[in-house]
Design a protein around this motif. Structure first.
Motif, PDB file in Angstrom:
ATOM      1  N   LYS A  23      11.298  10.888  -4.194  1.00 45.37           N
ATOM      2  CA  LYS A  23       9.980  12.019  -4.200  1.00 45.37           C
ATOM      3  C   LYS A  23       9.091  11.627  -4.971  1.00 45.37           C
ATOM      4  CE  LYS A  23      12.593  15.349  -2.051  1.00 45.37           C
ATOM      5  NZ  LYS A  23      12.126  16.162  -0.871  1.00 45.37           N
ATOM      6  N   PRO A  24       7.818  12.107  -4.813  1.00 47.09           N
ATOM      7  CA  PRO A  24       7.223  13.008  -3.442  1.00 47.09           C
ATOM      8  C   PRO A  24       7.671  11.849  -2.022  1.00 47.09           C
ATOM      9  CG  PRO A  24       5.739  13.028  -5.280  1.00 47.09           C
ATOM     10  CD  PRO A  24       6.816  11.901  -5.577  1.00 47.09           C
ATOM     11  N   GLU A  25       8.043  12.549  -0.871  1.00 43.15           N
ATOM     12  CA  GLU A  25       8.158  11.600   0.010  1.00 43.15           C
ATOM     13  C   GLU A  25       6.969  10.797   0.681  1.00 43.15           C
ATOM     14  OE1 GLU A  25      10.050  13.778   3.066  1.00 43.15           O
ATOM     15  OE2 GLU A  25      11.959  14.337   1.822  1.00 43.15           O
ATOM     16  N   GLY A  26       7.199   9.513   1.099  1.00 41.87           N
ATOM     17  CA  GLY A  26       5.985   8.931   1.547  1.00 41.87           C
ATOM     18  C   GLY A  26       6.474   7.598   1.870  1.00 41.87           C
ATOM     19  N   HIS A  27       5.657   6.637   1.972  1.00 38.76           N
ATOM     20  CA  HIS A  27       6.077   5.152   2.473  1.00 38.76           C
ATOM     21  C   HIS A  27       5.295   4.266   1.490  1.00 38.76           C
ATOM     22  CE1 HIS A  27       7.130   7.776   5.899  1.00 38.76           C
ATOM     23  NE2 HIS A  27       7.941   6.686   5.996  1.00 38.76           N
ATOM     24  N   LEU A  28       5.974   3.099   1.515  1.00 38.60           N
ATOM     25  CA  LEU A  28       5.492   1.822   0.823  1.00 38.60           C
ATOM     26  C   LEU A  28       5.057   0.681   2.048  1.00 38.60           C
ATOM     27  CD1 LEU A  28       4.352   0.771  -1.928  1.00 38.60           C
ATOM     28  CD2 LEU A  28       6.652  -0.406  -2.125  1.00 38.60           C
ATOM     29  N   LEU A  29       3.817   0.273   2.336  1.00 45.78           N
ATOM     30  CA  LEU A  29       3.690  -0.366   3.372  1.00 45.78           C
ATOM     31  C   LEU A  29       3.189  -1.721   3.064  1.00 45.78           C
ATOM     32  CD1 LEU A  29       2.228   2.451   4.392  1.00 45.78           C
ATOM     33  CD2 LEU A  29       2.737   1.439   6.450  1.00 45.78           C
ATOM     34  N   GLU A  64       0.841  -1.414   0.045  1.00 43.55           N
ATOM     35  CA  GLU A  64       0.004   0.041  -0.042  1.00 43.55           C
ATOM     36  C   GLU A  64       0.948   1.323   0.039  1.00 43.55           C
ATOM     37  OE1 GLU A  64      -3.923  -1.101   2.731  1.00 43.55           O
ATOM     38  OE2 GLU A  64      -1.716  -1.323   3.668  1.00 43.55           O
ATOM     39  N   VAL A  65       0.305   2.284  -0.714  1.00 44.83           N
ATOM     40  CA  VAL A  65       1.192   3.245  -0.901  1.00 44.83           C
ATOM     41  C   VAL A  65       0.687   4.540  -0.064  1.00 44.83           C
ATOM     42  CG1 VAL A  65       2.117   5.254  -2.696  1.00 44.83           C
ATOM     43  CG2 VAL A  65       2.013   2.779  -3.333  1.00 44.83           C
ATOM     44  N   ASP A  66       1.439   5.266   0.774  1.00 43.79           N
ATOM     45  CA  ASP A  66       1.241   6.407   1.312  1.00 43.79           C
ATOM     46  C   ASP A  66       1.884   7.587   1.123  1.00 43.79           C
ATOM     47  OD1 ASP A  66      -0.453   8.214   2.919  1.00 43.79           O
ATOM     48  OD2 ASP A  66       0.748   7.698   4.975  1.00 43.79           O
ATOM     49  N   VAL A  67       1.540   8.543   0.267  1.00 48.32           N
ATOM     50  CA  VAL A  67       2.145   9.726  -0.259  1.00 48.32           C
ATOM     51  C   VAL A  67       1.359  10.884   0.154  1.00 48.32           C
ATOM     52  CG1 VAL A  67       3.399  10.984  -1.764  1.00 48.32           C
ATOM     53  CG2 VAL A  67       3.441   8.519  -1.938  1.00 48.32           C
ATOM     54  N   PRO A  68       1.674  11.561   1.410  1.00 50.11           N
ATOM     55  CA  PRO A  68       0.645  12.701   1.666  1.00 50.11           C
ATOM     56  C   PRO A  68       0.440  13.808   0.715  1.00 50.11           C
ATOM     57  CG  PRO A  68       2.146  11.912   3.445  1.00 50.11           C
ATOM     58  CD  PRO A  68       2.654  11.154   2.326  1.00 50.11           C
ATOM     59  N   ALA A  69       1.500  14.189  -0.083  1.00 51.21           N
ATOM     60  CA  ALA A  69       1.197  15.207  -1.250  1.00 51.21           C
ATOM     61  C   ALA A  69       0.024  14.518  -2.095  1.00 51.21           C
ATOM     62  CB  ALA A  69       2.330  15.365  -2.099  1.00 51.21           C
ATOM     63  N   ARG A  70      -0.332  13.435  -2.152  1.00 53.71           N
ATOM     64  CA  ARG A  70      -1.455  13.097  -3.029  1.00 53.71           C
ATOM     65  C   ARG A  70      -2.737  13.411  -2.320  1.00 53.71           C
ATOM     66  NH1 ARG A  70      -0.198   7.106  -5.435  1.00 53.71           N
ATOM     67  NH2 ARG A  70       1.314   7.631  -6.892  1.00 53.71           N
ATOM     68  N   GLY A 124       3.810  -5.713  13.556  1.00 53.93           N
ATOM     69  CA  GLY A 124       3.192  -4.531  12.721  1.00 53.93           C
ATOM     70  C   GLY A 124       3.714  -4.718  11.328  1.00 53.93           C
ATOM     71  N   LYS A 125       3.456  -3.960  10.479  1.00 53.37           N
ATOM     72  CA  LYS A 125       3.606  -3.908   9.015  1.00 53.37           C
ATOM     73  C   LYS A 125       5.369  -3.647   8.701  1.00 53.37           C
ATOM     74  CE  LYS A 125      -0.997  -2.748   7.336  1.00 53.37           C
ATOM     75  NZ  LYS A 125      -1.864  -1.857   6.473  1.00 53.37           N
ATOM     76  N   ILE A 126       5.557  -3.690   7.507  1.00 58.40           N
ATOM     77  CA  ILE A 126       6.848  -3.547   7.028  1.00 58.40           C
ATOM     78  C   ILE A 126       6.954  -2.389   6.072  1.00 58.40           C
ATOM     79  CG2 ILE A 126       8.919  -4.462   5.872  1.00 58.40           C
ATOM     80  CD1 ILE A 126       8.201  -7.089   7.035  1.00 58.40           C
ATOM     81  N   ALA A 127       7.749  -1.387   6.130  1.00 60.12           N
ATOM     82  CA  ALA A 127       7.447  -0.382   5.150  1.00 60.12           C
ATOM     83  C   ALA A 127       8.888   0.156   4.446  1.00 60.12           C
ATOM     84  CB  ALA A 127       6.871   0.861   6.016  1.00 60.12           C
ATOM     85  N   ILE A 128       8.663   0.754   3.350  1.00 62.31           N
ATOM     86  CA  ILE A 128       9.975   1.326   2.671  1.00 62.31           C
ATOM     87  C   ILE A 128       9.597   2.800   2.470  1.00 62.31           C
ATOM     88  CG2 ILE A 128      11.349   1.299   0.509  1.00 62.31           C
ATOM     89  CD1 ILE A 128      10.355  -1.528   0.140  1.00 62.31           C
ATOM     90  N   GLN A 129      10.806   3.491   2.721  1.00 66.69           N
ATOM     91  CA  GLN A 129      10.655   5.012   2.893  1.00 66.69           C
ATOM     92  C   GLN A 129      11.033   5.484   1.290  1.00 66.69           C
ATOM     93  OE1 GLN A 129      13.241   6.475   5.872  1.00 66.69           O
ATOM     94  NE2 GLN A 129      11.450   6.936   7.088  1.00 66.69           N
ATOM     95  N   ALA A 130      10.260   6.705   1.002  1.00 67.47           N
ATOM     96  CA  ALA A 130      10.785   7.560  -0.088  1.00 67.47           C
ATOM     97  C   ALA A 130      11.190   8.650   0.674  1.00 67.47           C
ATOM     98  CB  ALA A 130       9.771   7.915  -0.871  1.00 67.47           C
ATOM     99  N   GLU A 131      12.683   9.077   0.834  1.00 67.56           N
ATOM    100  CA  GLU A 131      12.890  10.006   1.628  1.00 67.56           C
ATOM    101  C   GLU A 131      14.062  10.786   0.871  1.00 67.56           C
ATOM    102  OE1 GLU A 131      13.407  10.947   6.417  1.00 67.56           O
ATOM    103  OE2 GLU A 131      13.828   8.974   5.763  1.00 67.56           O
ATOM    104  N   GLY A 132      14.080  11.211  -0.231  1.00 65.50           N
ATOM    105  CA  GLY A 132      14.830  12.159  -1.098  1.00 65.50           C
ATOM    106  C   GLY A 132      15.749  11.865  -2.035  1.00 65.50           C
TER     107      GLY A 132
END
Length: 233
Positions: free
Chosen positions: A66-72, A38-44, A207-215
């Motif tokens: 970029k854009p910053e967010g997380h893949l869970l 699941e993707v969570d990118v607040p800019a969306r 909990g879930k495992i997540a990957i960051q998009a952080e720049g």
């Protein structure tokens, strides 16, 4: 995104089936698409046309930074061994793997409640506590804090726990292997065979495992979860 839809979306990110204890090695990434994630990118929330932060390219999962967010992961896990092979194809920079992820956007309206295993080039294996916490030996040395700060996972807390070695990563462009073992309330991390962190007394154990998009762009060619080896204790 309308407020009611946003609330529903964030609730769906936080929800999952009961945490699974793996009994076999299972790829988290199928090499073709982002099924199971699941993707969570607040800019969306403001603009549904913002570009993707996570893509599949040449059989690899790529965090574009970029854009910053997380893949869970859609599934939550407990008591597991996670193997990640990654590289920075261009410049070095920031990224991370989050374990025991739960409530989305719990810190700075961006980061899910979790314990981050840092992948920032040069600092791989640091812990960052995000509305959770974990202990290590020699806390005063490895979890430095300014006057008035406390150890914790909230804004203003001393959230960073330094790794045991900064010399374990390979040169930029080469593949690194990170292994994370989550065993009850302990989290142990190896980078290219070196033990780089070993925490205990975590405030979360699943909990879930997540990957960051952080720049910074990071490529992943292997992401698999499996059972823990027998404890040496």
């Amino acid at each position: 995104m309308r407020p009611a839809l946003l609330v529903t979306f964030l609730a769906s990110l936080a929800a999952s089936d009961p945490a699974v204890v793996p009994d076999r090695v299972t790829p988290l990434f199928n090499g073709k698409n982002l099924d199971g994630w699941e993707v969570d990118v607040p800019a969306r929330d403001r603009d549904g046309n913002v570009p993707d932060s996570f893509v599949v390219r040449d059989g690899m999962l790529v965090s574009l930074g970029k854009p910053e967010g997380h893949l869970l992961t859609r599934q939550a896990y407990r008591d597991y061994r996670l193997v990640v092979e990654y590289r920075f194809p261009g410049k070095g920079g920031n990224c991370g793997i989050l374990v025991h992820a739960s409530s989305p956007r719990a810190l700075y309206k961006m980061f899910p409640q979790s314990i981050e295993v840092q992948m920032n080039s040069g600092d791989a294996g640091d812990f960052w506590c995000i509305r959770e916490s974990i202990e290590v030996p020699a806390m005063e040395t490895r979890r430095p804090r300014k006057p008035g700060e406390k150890w914790g996972g909230d804004e203003g807390d001393a959230r960073r726990i330094l790794n045991l070695t900064d010399g374990s990563e390979k040169p930029l462009g080469q593949w690194n292997t990170m292994v994370i073992e989550a065993r009850e309330r302990a989290v142990t991390v190896w980078v290219n065979g070196d033990k780089v962190n070993d925490g205990f007394g975590s405030t979360a154990d699943n909990g879930k495992i997540a990957i960051q998009a952080e720049g910074t762009e990071v490529e992943f060619r292997r992401l698999e979860v499996g059972p823990l080896p027998a404890s040496s204790k």
